[in-house]
Design an enzyme around this catalytic site. Sequence first.
Site, PDB file in Angstrom:
ATOM      1  N   GLU A 155      39.862  33.779  48.709  1.00 45.07           N
ATOM      2  CA  GLU A 155      39.634  35.162  47.829  1.00 45.07           C
ATOM      3  C   GLU A 155      39.935  36.235  48.911  1.00 45.07           C
ATOM      4  OE1 GLU A 155      37.125  35.376  44.481  1.00 45.07           O
ATOM      5  OE2 GLU A 155      38.252  33.829  43.569  1.00 45.07           O
ATOM      6  N   GLU A 214      40.860  27.246  41.851  1.00 46.27           N
ATOM      7  CA  GLU A 214      39.592  27.430  41.246  1.00 46.27           C
ATOM      8  C   GLU A 214      40.197  27.924  39.841  1.00 46.27           C
ATOM      9  OE1 GLU A 214      36.617  30.136  42.731  1.00 46.27           O
ATOM     10  OE2 GLU A 214      36.899  29.628  44.669  1.00 46.27           O
TER      11      GLU A 214
HETATM   12  O1  AHR Z   1      33.285  29.356  41.689  1.00 41.23           O
HETATM   13  C1  AHR Z   1      32.587  30.692  41.965  1.00 41.23           C
HETATM   14  C2  AHR Z   1      33.101  31.832  42.743  1.00 41.23           C
HETATM   15  O2  AHR Z   1      34.136  32.112  42.059  1.00 41.23           O
HETATM   16  C3  AHR Z   1      33.800  31.272  44.075  1.00 41.23           C
HETATM   17  O3  AHR Z   1      32.789  31.335  45.066  1.00 41.23           O
HETATM   18  C4  AHR Z   1      34.738  32.354  44.203  1.00 41.23           C
HETATM   19  O4  AHR Z   1      35.730  31.915  45.164  1.00 41.23           O
HETATM   20  C5  AHR Z   1      35.395  32.723  42.855  1.00 41.23           C
HETATM   21  O5  AHR Z   1      35.246  34.344  42.810  1.00 41.23           O
END
Ligand code: AHR
Length: 514
Positions: free
Chosen positions: A195, A318
């Site tokens: 991110e 994610e």
């Molecule tokens: O999964 C939780 C968080 O969500 C992670 O650390 C981040 O990459 C995302 O914003």
Amino acid sequence: MKKNLLFLFVALSLQTISAQNQTTIIAIKNDAGAPTINKNIYGHFAEHLGRCIYGGFFVGDTSKIPNTKGVRNDIIAALKDLKIPNLRWPGGCFADTYHWKDGIGPQEQRPTIVNKWWGGVTEDNSFGTHDFLNMCEVLGAEPYLSGNVGSGTVQELADWVQYTNFSGKSPMSDLRRKNGRTEPWKVKFWGIGNEAWGCGGNMTAEYYAGEYRKFATFMSDWENTGGITRIASGSNGSDYNWTEVMMKNIPLNMLGGLGVHHYAVIDWNKKGDGVDFTELQYFQTMKSALKMEELVTKHAAIMDKYDPEKKVAMLVDEWGGWYEVEKGTNPGFLYQQNTMRDAVLAGATLNIFNNHADRVRMANLAQCVNVLQAVILTDKAKMITTPTYHVMKLYAVHQDAKLLPVSFQSPLYTVNGETLPAVSASASKDKNGAVHISLVNVDSKNKNKIEIDIKDLGVKNFTGSVITSSKLQDYNSFDTPNKIVPVIFKGFENKKGKLEITIPPFSVVVLEGK
Ligand code: AHR
């Protein structure tokens, strides 16, 4: 005015009635040119966050909880059963604060750090590189390491690759041997930051693309590893410009994969409870989850422009449902329960990934244990598997199977005048010729009738499993751990080569034909 309202009411009622009575015809193509569903679509994610690693996976080797080198045996068994193909670690946001050299060598000599992103707790680095990579070996899962770009250096990441992957003599491979590991682990998947547009450094796309090129250049594959896949931190949901800039500015031979992160969230300021939710909140969660179809389609179209041969993989590294933390738990630990809503969300999302297997070659559900849409929850010595676990387990049949493209017009699921497609489907044929069809009914109230012509699929006898429950809000608790488990599905008939199926409301069905 009254007349108009009456008309609207009649129209909506008719729409609902017709949705209930209509049969959805799903055509499944036995297409020789279709892609293989990469098993890595069924991947997971483990961050140093809340009770994912400490108190989740890792209890330490002095714990009374049965463990292998500190990792819980019950978790190892459950994940092996799930055929977990890969595991991403150590973050997430944590990754851009993590210095891997803090987590090697004798445990008592490892420095502590403060986990700035997640609860401000002190991290003692007792779970580090050896612990993670050895655990992946035991699990039979490919490790996917997220490198620190935000607060790390090029040298630090290059050293990590040499430490884990080089079999020759070098400063880092000698250090690895000194720490007890002779052979390299040969880690294939390497994320260059996480991110980068947010917690990974608040970079612009152009700036990050430059950083990526620099880091990627010095991450040698050390020739003896069989090659490493360098993965760029991808866009935040629908930030298509991010994908465009990455594809335009990074030479394709430096880019093995490009990420995308998307969470199913009702509203970031009002996420709603994980268990105590209304039908409208369920609908809003599913609306956000099903947006994955549009995201994957649009990001893929941009990638196609620069990479028509589809060499660069898209990694949805994610994804999952994100609700308010369970009442009474640390807000920084992101612990939430997992209901039938999550089962439906998982089934429908995995169908999207399967159907886009030509470009989506890895995905990582966030997160594996005790965090967000977890497949496993623990409470001291107790461990349970969630409805999402059971969906992943039923869907494991699609791993590395050939996609059978599906086409159909879904009936609509209507709430407050807004609609979503009610039916989600994907299908594949495995190397033994068995056909698997996964169907999800998103509609929380109405069953759905489906018809599938199976004459060309080369299989005759079908069996099925279903995951559902009496209430959408049902979940597996530590007292009733098996409330939601797959059971035999009998809601179908094979009528002369046509499967006639009726799937219950909010359910996930997997059919197997042999
Ligand atoms: O999964 C939780 C968080 O969500 C992670 O650390 C981040 O990459 C995302 O914003």
